[in-house]
Design a protein around this motif. Structure first.
Motif, mmCIF file in Angstrom:
data_model
loop_
_atom_site.group_PDB
_atom_site.id
_atom_site.type_symbol
_atom_site.label_atom_id
_atom_site.label_comp_id
_atom_site.label_asym_id
_atom_site.label_seq_id
_atom_site.Cartn_x
_atom_site.Cartn_y
_atom_site.Cartn_z
ATOM 1 N N TRP A 138 -1.052 -24.991 46.309
ATOM 2 C CA TRP A 138 0.321 -25.477 46.457
ATOM 3 C C TRP A 138 0.647 -25.765 47.917
ATOM 4 O O TRP A 138 1.205 -26.794 48.251
ATOM 5 N N GLY A 139 0.346 -24.853 48.786
ATOM 6 C CA GLY A 139 0.601 -25.059 50.206
ATOM 7 C C GLY A 139 2.014 -24.771 50.646
ATOM 8 O O GLY A 139 2.273 -24.710 51.858
ATOM 9 N N ASP A 140 2.938 -24.567 49.724
ATOM 10 C CA ASP A 140 4.323 -24.249 50.107
ATOM 11 C C ASP A 140 5.061 -23.630 48.927
ATOM 12 O O ASP A 140 6.133 -24.086 48.544
ATOM 13 N N CYS A 141 4.476 -22.579 48.351
ATOM 14 C CA CYS A 141 5.121 -21.903 47.220
ATOM 15 C C CYS A 141 6.378 -21.201 47.694
ATOM 16 O O CYS A 141 6.353 -20.408 48.635
ATOM 17 N N ASP B 20 0.170 -15.572 50.517
ATOM 18 C CA ASP B 20 0.827 -15.093 51.734
ATOM 19 C C ASP B 20 2.009 -15.985 52.103
ATOM 20 O O ASP B 20 3.065 -15.497 52.527
ATOM 21 N N LEU B 21 1.846 -17.305 51.942
ATOM 22 C CA LEU B 21 2.963 -18.215 52.176
ATOM 23 C C LEU B 21 4.124 -17.911 51.224
ATOM 24 O O LEU B 21 5.294 -17.920 51.627
ATOM 25 N N ALA B 22 3.785 -17.644 49.976
ATOM 26 C CA ALA B 22 4.827 -17.316 49.000
ATOM 27 C C ALA B 22 5.585 -16.061 49.422
ATOM 28 O O ALA B 22 6.813 -16.005 49.339
ATOM 29 N N ILE C 16 5.905 -10.563 44.632
ATOM 30 C CA ILE C 16 5.233 -11.737 44.086
ATOM 31 C C ILE C 16 3.727 -11.598 44.252
ATOM 32 O O ILE C 16 2.948 -12.001 43.383
ATOM 33 N N CYS C 17 3.292 -10.976 45.366
ATOM 34 C CA CYS C 17 1.855 -10.760 45.586
ATOM 35 C C CYS C 17 1.302 -9.789 44.555
ATOM 36 O O CYS C 17 0.233 -10.028 43.970
ATOM 37 N N ASP C 18 2.007 -8.684 44.323
ATOM 38 C CA ASP C 18 1.534 -7.677 43.371
ATOM 39 C C ASP C 18 1.449 -8.254 41.961
ATOM 40 O O ASP C 18 0.459 -8.031 41.239
ATOM 41 N N ARG C 19 2.478 -9.006 41.567
ATOM 42 C CA ARG C 19 2.497 -9.559 40.213
ATOM 43 C C ARG C 19 1.430 -10.637 40.046
ATOM 44 O O ARG C 19 0.782 -10.735 38.998
ATOM 45 N N TYR C 20 1.248 -11.436 41.065
ATOM 46 C CA TYR C 20 0.204 -12.458 41.011
ATOM 47 C C TYR C 20 -1.171 -11.805 40.873
ATOM 48 O O TYR C 20 -1.977 -12.200 40.020
ATOM 49 N N ASN C 21 -1.462 -10.821 41.709
ATOM 50 C CA ASN C 21 -2.786 -10.194 41.697
ATOM 51 C C ASN C 21 -3.075 -9.514 40.368
ATOM 52 O O ASN C 21 -4.206 -9.575 39.855
ATOM 53 N N ALA C 22 -2.059 -8.855 39.795
ATOM 54 C CA ALA C 22 -2.260 -8.194 38.500
ATOM 55 C C ALA C 22 -2.548 -9.223 37.408
ATOM 56 O O ALA C 22 -3.433 -9.025 36.562
ATOM 57 N N LEU C 23 -1.815 -10.322 37.431
ATOM 58 C CA LEU C 23 -2.015 -11.358 36.411
ATOM 59 C C LEU C 23 -3.354 -12.062 36.601
ATOM 60 O O LEU C 23 -4.080 -12.300 35.631
ATOM 61 N N TRP C 24 -3.701 -12.373 37.830
ATOM 62 C CA TRP C 24 -4.981 -13.031 38.096
ATOM 63 C C TRP C 24 -6.151 -12.154 37.635
ATOM 64 O O TRP C 24 -7.105 -12.642 37.036
ATOM 65 N N ASP C 25 -6.056 -10.858 37.913
ATOM 66 C CA ASP C 25 -7.115 -9.938 37.500
ATOM 67 C C ASP C 25 -7.230 -9.893 35.983
ATOM 68 O O ASP C 25 -8.342 -9.895 35.434
ATOM 69 N N GLU C 26 -6.105 -9.868 35.293
ATOM 70 C CA GLU C 26 -6.126 -9.811 33.833
ATOM 71 C C GLU C 26 -6.760 -11.061 33.240
ATOM 72 O O GLU C 26 -7.461 -11.013 32.230
ATOM 73 N N LEU C 27 -6.541 -12.191 33.893
ATOM 74 C CA LEU C 27 -7.013 -13.458 33.354
ATOM 75 C C LEU C 27 -8.471 -13.761 33.679
ATOM 76 O O LEU C 27 -9.143 -14.464 32.938
#
Length: 424
Positions: free
Chosen positions: A149-152, A192-194, A224-235
């Motif tokens: 994205w570059g600018d979330c 990190d940008l997000a 947002i970082c924690d939720r992203y990482n948890a979802l990415w790991d699950e997927l």
């Protein structure tokens, strides 16, 4: 240079010609505009009416306008939640012939709101958490598709209510870039940008008095970082299951389904420690499972039934020795589906006495049996198998309901629907 309208639909140019392209967007008369809430943007953005359509018009330089238009079209083809691109207008001039900036035109996303409009009345912290969930899901979907994205940020996102939760849609793809896949560094840069952007936006809301006192702007940036990482790991994680624990695979698929993702491919590799299961999730459109089940087996089922049956079919196919996706010598999915109908689906349905089935059709009955097996396996902490599930379901569920379940008709319900046994 003459005015040029490049559009996805041949009907749109005629409708768009009615708009005042010779006037700078910031000065468009009210008669052309639609009063909808707008988010913060580095460009001039207006909502206007073009025929029956409400469109968002954004002024920007030609090269980024064309590039964003093509990126949004690609995201649309990939099924990513984003605004729908309609056209790019170039060659604009004012009444004196002076050049005006080109514009990118997208369809207004009905029922959506920019985040600042949602915070005009103080939102409860639980609602803010749901917004973070929606944005994390959007970011994961983009990354799975190879889009950096570059600018979330909240400003570059629209939110729409979705059955008590929220769905997030990408609005601004100007800074984005599409790759075959993303490296960990590319994903972490986006995350990190997000974090920085969202913390800053929350601080702005706090300064304006529009943030609930219990909400910590910095903590929400980290959330947002924690939720992203948890979802990415699950997927994306590879799971190793001991032999006989196939219901763990079922549990994993259910979690993915609950998150809004479907398992498009599943591969099992046998190892000395157990079965290594790799899941490749994919977001699919409405009715996907019905069409897929009908294509593979000839069975016409409801969407939820079809989803459940396809999950079982995928799990079963992955255990077959001749299942080798991508290998021309391996059995085709249609062949394996035919075998599943013959060797698994039909015998399982036939094992339930007709007088106990009531009005359930074969697909619904099989769905119920799979659900029963799931609960029994969870309780036993191992896969009990379909035969044991059928026996327990008949004895402890259907037999107790025999006084209330309608009797089956005289029609033969033993067979799967017409065509189920002859898909190839």
């Amino acid at each position: 240079m003459a005015l040029q309208i490049s559009a996805t639909n041949p009907e749109h140019p005629a409708l768009l010609l009615e708009l005042p392209w010779h006037v700078p967007l910031e000065e468009w008369p009210e008669e052309y505009l639609v009063p909808l809430p707008r988010g913060i943007s580095r460009h001039v953005v207006r909502y206007a009416r073009a025929g029956a359509e409400v469109v968002a018009v954004k002024e920007l330089a030609e090269r980024p306008a064309v590039r964003e238009y093509e990126l949004l079209r690609t995201l649309d083809r990939l099924g990513i939640p984003a605004v729908d691109p309609l056209a790019v207008v170039t060659g604009r001039t004012d009444q004196d012939g002076a050049p005006l900036e080109p514009v990118l035109i997208t369809r207004h996303l009905g029922g959506s709101m920019p985040y600042r409009s949602m915070f005009e009345t103080t939102m409860r912290p639980t609602t803010v958490h749901r917004l973070m969930d929606a944005l994390a899901v959007l970011l994961v979907r983009l990354h799975l598709a190879g889009f950096a994205w570059g600018d979330c940020s909240l400003s570059n996102t629209l939110f729409r209510r979705d059955a008590g939760a929220y769905a997030a849609y990408l609005v601004d793809a100007e800074t984005g870039d599409l790759h075959p896949s993303l490296s960990r560094g590319q994903r972490e840069y986006d995350i990190d940008l997000a974090r920085v952007n969202i913390s800053g936006e929350m601080l702005d809301l706090e300064a304006a008095g529009n943030l609930h006192p219990s909400v910590d702007p910095i903590a929400f940036g980290h959330e947002i970082c924690d939720r992203y990482n948890a979802l990415w790991d699950e997927l994306t994680r590879t799971s190793v299951y001991p032999a006989g624990k196939h219901h763990y695979m079922e549990r994993r698929i259910r979690r993915l389904n609950d998150l809004g993702f479907d398992v498009a491919e599943m591969q099992i590799e046998h190892s000395s420690n157990g079965d290594t299961v790799t899941f490749v999730p994919k977001v699919v459109d409405a009715g996907h499972h019905q069409r897929q089940l009908l294509r593979l087996t000839g069975m016409d089922a409801e969407e939820n039934q079809a989803r459940r049956l396809l999950n079982d079919l995928e799990s079963w196919m992955a255990t077959q020795d001749d299942y080798a996706p991508g290998d021309p010598l391996g059995a085709r999915p249609e062949v394996l589906a035919h075998r599943w109908v013959r060797d698994v689906f039909r015998p399982t349905v036939r094992a339930v006495p007709k007088e106990l089935r009531g009005s359930m059709d074969p697909a619904e009955l099989y769905h119920e049996l799979l659900e029963h097996r799931w609960y029994l396996s969870e309780r036993a902490q191992h896969d009990i198998g379909l035969d044991a599930a059928v026996e327990d379901y008949v004895t402890n569920v259907l037999s107790r309901q025999v006084g209330t379940v309608p009797h089956a008709s005289d029609e033969d319900e033993d067979e799967a629907p017409d065509g189920a046994a002859t898909p190839v």
